[in-house]
Design a protein around this motif. Structure first.
Motif, PDB file in Angstrom:
ATOM      1  N   UNK A 214       0.803  -1.213   0.000  1.00 14.63           N
ATOM      2  CA  UNK A 214       0.000   0.000   0.000  1.00 14.63           C
ATOM      3  C   UNK A 214       0.833   1.259   0.000  1.00 14.63           C
ATOM      4  N   UNK A 215       2.107   1.147  -0.373  1.00 18.58           N
ATOM      5  CA  UNK A 215       3.018   2.286  -0.285  1.00 18.58           C
ATOM      6  C   UNK A 215       2.991   3.169  -1.521  1.00 18.58           C
ATOM      7  N   UNK A 216       2.104   2.886  -2.484  1.00 18.67           N
ATOM      8  CA  UNK A 216       1.928   3.794  -3.602  1.00 18.67           C
ATOM      9  C   UNK A 216       2.376   3.251  -4.938  1.00 18.67           C
ATOM     10  N   UNK A 217       2.406   4.125  -5.930  1.00 22.92           N
ATOM     11  CA  UNK A 217       2.690   3.699  -7.295  1.00 22.92           C
ATOM     12  C   UNK A 217       4.132   3.233  -7.468  1.00 22.92           C
ATOM     13  N   UNK A 218       5.053   3.812  -6.725  1.00 18.11           N
ATOM     14  CA  UNK A 218       6.447   3.374  -6.800  1.00 18.11           C
ATOM     15  C   UNK A 218       6.557   1.936  -6.298  1.00 18.11           C
ATOM     16  N   UNK A 219       5.897   1.636  -5.205  1.00 17.74           N
ATOM     17  CA  UNK A 219       5.825   0.277  -4.673  1.00 17.74           C
ATOM     18  C   UNK A 219       5.101  -0.651  -5.657  1.00 17.74           C
ATOM     19  N   UNK A 220       4.029  -0.164  -6.262  1.00 21.82           N
ATOM     20  CA  UNK A 220       3.242  -0.938  -7.231  1.00 21.82           C
ATOM     21  C   UNK A 220       4.103  -1.434  -8.386  1.00 21.82           C
ATOM     22  N   UNK A 221       4.983  -0.570  -8.885  1.00 20.79           N
ATOM     23  CA  UNK A 221       5.829  -0.930 -10.026  1.00 20.79           C
ATOM     24  C   UNK A 221       7.181  -1.520  -9.610  1.00 20.79           C
ATOM     25  N   UNK A 222       7.430  -1.645  -8.307  1.00 20.91           N
ATOM     26  CA  UNK A 222       8.702  -2.192  -7.843  1.00 20.91           C
ATOM     27  C   UNK A 222       9.890  -1.306  -8.152  1.00 20.91           C
ATOM     28  N   UNK A 223       9.719   0.004  -7.969  1.00 21.21           N
ATOM     29  CA  UNK A 223      10.738   0.971  -8.360  1.00 21.21           C
ATOM     30  C   UNK A 223      11.389   1.676  -7.173  1.00 21.21           C
ATOM     31  N   UNK A 224      11.321   1.078  -5.985  1.00 20.15           N
ATOM     32  CA  UNK A 224      11.963   1.703  -4.829  1.00 20.15           C
ATOM     33  C   UNK A 224      13.442   1.937  -5.118  1.00 20.15           C
ATOM     34  N   UNK A 225      13.913   3.128  -4.748  1.00 18.62           N
ATOM     35  CA  UNK A 225      15.308   3.483  -4.980  1.00 18.62           C
ATOM     36  C   UNK A 225      15.583   4.045  -6.362  1.00 18.62           C
ATOM     37  N   UNK A 226      14.559   4.068  -7.222  1.00 19.67           N
ATOM     38  CA  UNK A 226      14.748   4.522  -8.598  1.00 19.67           C
ATOM     39  C   UNK A 226      14.192   5.924  -8.849  1.00 19.67           C
ATOM     40  N   UNK A 227      13.410   6.435  -7.914  1.00 17.21           N
ATOM     41  CA  UNK A 227      12.729   7.710  -8.128  1.00 17.21           C
ATOM     42  C   UNK A 227      13.196   8.711  -7.075  1.00 17.21           C
ATOM     43  N   UNK A 228      13.652   9.859  -7.525  1.00 14.22           N
ATOM     44  CA  UNK A 228      14.314  10.829  -6.638  1.00 14.22           C
ATOM     45  C   UNK A 228      13.385  11.391  -5.574  1.00 14.22           C
ATOM     46  N   UNK A 229      12.153  11.715  -5.971  1.00 14.41           N
ATOM     47  CA  UNK A 229      11.265  12.483  -5.094  1.00 14.41           C
ATOM     48  C   UNK A 229       9.882  11.854  -5.087  1.00 14.41           C
ATOM     49  N   UNK A 230       9.440  11.405  -3.925  1.00 12.39           N
ATOM     50  CA  UNK A 230       8.098  10.864  -3.778  1.00 12.39           C
ATOM     51  C   UNK A 230       7.289  11.792  -2.878  1.00 12.39           C
ATOM     52  N   UNK A 231       6.247  12.366  -3.451  1.00 15.41           N
ATOM     53  CA  UNK A 231       5.352  13.232  -2.695  1.00 15.41           C
ATOM     54  C   UNK A 231       4.036  12.496  -2.485  1.00 15.41           C
ATOM     55  N   UNK A 232       3.341  12.808  -1.412  1.00 15.72           N
ATOM     56  CA  UNK A 232       2.036  12.205  -1.172  1.00 15.72           C
ATOM     57  C   UNK A 232       1.270  13.000  -0.133  1.00 15.72           C
ATOM     58  N   UNK A 233       0.058  12.528   0.155  1.00 17.37           N
ATOM     59  CA  UNK A 233      -0.774  13.208   1.147  1.00 17.37           C
ATOM     60  C   UNK A 233      -1.144  12.265   2.283  1.00 17.37           C
ATOM     61  N   UNK A 234      -1.529  12.883   3.390  1.00 15.99           N
ATOM     62  CA  UNK A 234      -2.018  12.162   4.566  1.00 15.99           C
ATOM     63  C   UNK A 234      -3.523  12.354   4.707  1.00 15.99           C
ATOM     64  N   UNK A 235      -4.144  12.989   3.711  1.00 15.07           N
ATOM     65  CA  UNK A 235      -5.545  13.405   3.824  1.00 15.07           C
ATOM     66  C   UNK A 235      -6.504  12.541   3.026  1.00 15.07           C
ATOM     67  N   UNK A 236      -6.006  11.532   2.356  1.00 10.62           N
ATOM     68  CA  UNK A 236      -6.869  10.684   1.533  1.00 10.62           C
ATOM     69  C   UNK A 236      -6.952   9.299   2.184  1.00 10.62           C
ATOM     70  N   UNK A 237      -6.256   8.310   1.651  1.00  9.08           N
ATOM     71  CA  UNK A 237      -6.340   6.971   2.249  1.00  9.08           C
ATOM     72  C   UNK A 237      -5.863   6.958   3.698  1.00  9.08           C
ATOM     73  N   UNK A 238      -4.956   7.860   4.053  1.00  9.49           N
ATOM     74  CA  UNK A 238      -4.421   7.898   5.416  1.00  9.49           C
ATOM     75  C   UNK A 238      -5.439   8.467   6.396  1.00  9.49           C
ATOM     76  N   UNK A 239      -6.418   9.201   5.921  1.00 11.70           N
ATOM     77  CA  UNK A 239      -7.532   9.617   6.771  1.00 11.70           C
ATOM     78  C   UNK A 239      -7.252  10.742   7.742  1.00 11.70           C
ATOM     79  N   UNK A 240      -6.152  11.471   7.548  1.00 10.54           N
ATOM     80  CA  UNK A 240      -5.837  12.581   8.449  1.00 10.54           C
ATOM     81  C   UNK A 240      -5.715  13.855   7.616  1.00 10.54           C
ATOM     82  N   UNK A 241      -4.616  14.585   7.751  1.00  7.82           N
ATOM     83  CA  UNK A 241      -4.398  15.806   6.963  1.00  7.82           C
ATOM     84  C   UNK A 241      -2.903  16.025   6.808  1.00  7.82           C
TER      85      UNK A 241
END
Length: 389
Positions: A214-241
């Motif tokens: 559930x760690x996102x699209x980078x995890x989905x494609x097995x690309x950990x360590x390959x992408x310089x900058x991962x941005x995300x939110x805490x206000x959607x699936x995480x249920x906070x802000x």
């Protein structure tokens, strides 16, 4: 200011005027909107965590211990131990060296893009990227080149022409918020490596939703360590802000010192941080939530397609039901609401002309009965307006 009245009148005339809807209950699968009980099919609360007892308990405990506000920016008096715990948890979750929390995803994108690029640099941005990315590019003063949506060949031709710039940044949504499709991240990684470009992914609608953890699209494609900058939110699936950026230790240290939207904002209150921490724990302990989410999306999407609706993408819990005409989209959303389903119509400028749609999102907490009732409402409203036979 007479021009304001004219502009507002023009929006109303073209069915582009927006009115806020009042939520009279929590973000559950069935809620109350504008005083009417309805099935909620528009929330980004994908896993249904906003009402989870562990999140509520954690927020209450944090208020009791730390108070209601942070009292200052992170670099003055607003850095609580909880903030650092959350950043460590996000870095572990995203499999990166470090992470930094911003007050919103919007602020994370603007702060990161403007900190990393300037007038000596060039940015390549997908044409359907979120408004916060667009604004970050504009504010950065870098040369910004918009490439056709997910067209890797076109992007490479543009990259071949980019010379003499200090830095090259490619930025894309992981899951596109209005279309629900996924960015071709493996190909973008190839291009970023080939042309020595930074690659930034906005995972707002993928965090907690995609990947075996559930760690996102980078995890989905097995690309950990390959992408310089991962941005995300805490206000959607995480249920906070809030928002975050995850990456190398040097990147995060740089953003803490250079990102203006981080430096000059009072930090998020402890209760919000505690809820996000609890959500990460709940989400990782309960992978069945994510499984239920995707089963619900598949069921609803399949039912809509069988009726004859045009669905723009099939890769995420975002299900855009294409209507086309803005007027008819507004009518469709109103008919659905009258039938007890809240799913808003999305019109220009949020989406291109001629592509207005009813944007449907499902949650893990929707029951089969919820979805069947929603499908019945779509069928009735669609037939009434001649959208389906």
């Amino acid at each position: 200011m007479e021009f304001l009245k004219k502009e507002l009148s023009n929006l109303i005339q073209h069915n582009l005027y927006r009115r806020m809807n009042t939520m009279n209950d929590s973000q559950t699968s069935r809620t109350i909107v504008n005083g009417k009980k309805c099935i909620l099919l528009s929330s980004n609360n994908y896993l249904g965590l906003t009402g989870h007892p562990e999140l509520i308990s954690a927020a209450k405990d944090a208020i009791s211990l730390w108070g209601t506000g942070a009292g200052g920016s992170r670099l003055t008096t607003g850095n609580f131990r909880l903030h650092e715990e959350l950043e460590e948890a996000i870095a572990h979750f995203k499999n990166t060296e470090s992470a930094v929390v911003f007050n919103t995803g919007y602020m994370a994108n603007i702060g990161t893009i403007t900190a990393l690029t300037g007038k000596e640099d060039i940015i390549f941005s997908d044409e359907l990227n979120h408004a916060s990315i667009i604004d970050g590019c504009r504010l950065s003063r870098a040369k910004t080149v918009i490439y056709p949506h997910k067209k890797i060949g076109a992007l490479e031709k543009l990259l071949q022409q980019a010379s003499g710039y200090r830095r090259i940044l490619i930025v894309t949504d992981g899951v596109f918020s209005m279309d629900g499709d996924l960015a071709p991240l493996p190909r973008l990684v190839e291009l970023s490596e080939k042309y020595n470009a930074l690659l930034m992914v906005d995972d707002a609608h993928a965090t907690g939703v995609l990947g075996d953890r559930g760690a996102g699209s980078v995890n989905h494609f097995g690309l950990e360590g390959k992408i310089s900058i991962q941005m995300g939110t805490l206000s959607k699936a995480i249920g906070s802000a809030g928002g975050y950026v995850a990456g190398s230790r040097d990147l995060i240290d740089y953003l803490r010192n250079k990102a203006r939207s981080f430096i000059f904002s009072t930090s998020l209150p402890p209760s919000v941080i505690a809820a996000a921490l609890a959500a990460l724990r709940v989400m990782q302990k309960n992978p069945q939530l994510r499984e239920k989410l995707h089963l619900n999306a598949q069921y609803l999407r399949s039912g809509l397609k069988q009726m004859g609706f045009t669905i723009l993408a099939e890769e995420s819990p975002v299900i855009p039901v294409l209507i086309g005409d803005a007027d008819k989209t507004v009518q469709m959303a109103q008919h659905l609401f009258d039938l007890g389903v809240f799913a808003p119509g999305i019109r220009p400028p949020t989406v291109p002309q001629g592509t207005s749609r009813v944007r449907v999102t499902v949650m893990a907490t929707h029951t089969r009965d919820d979805l069947d009732q929603a499908l019945a409402a779509f069928e009735q409203a669609g037939q009434m307006l001649g959208i389906i036979q």
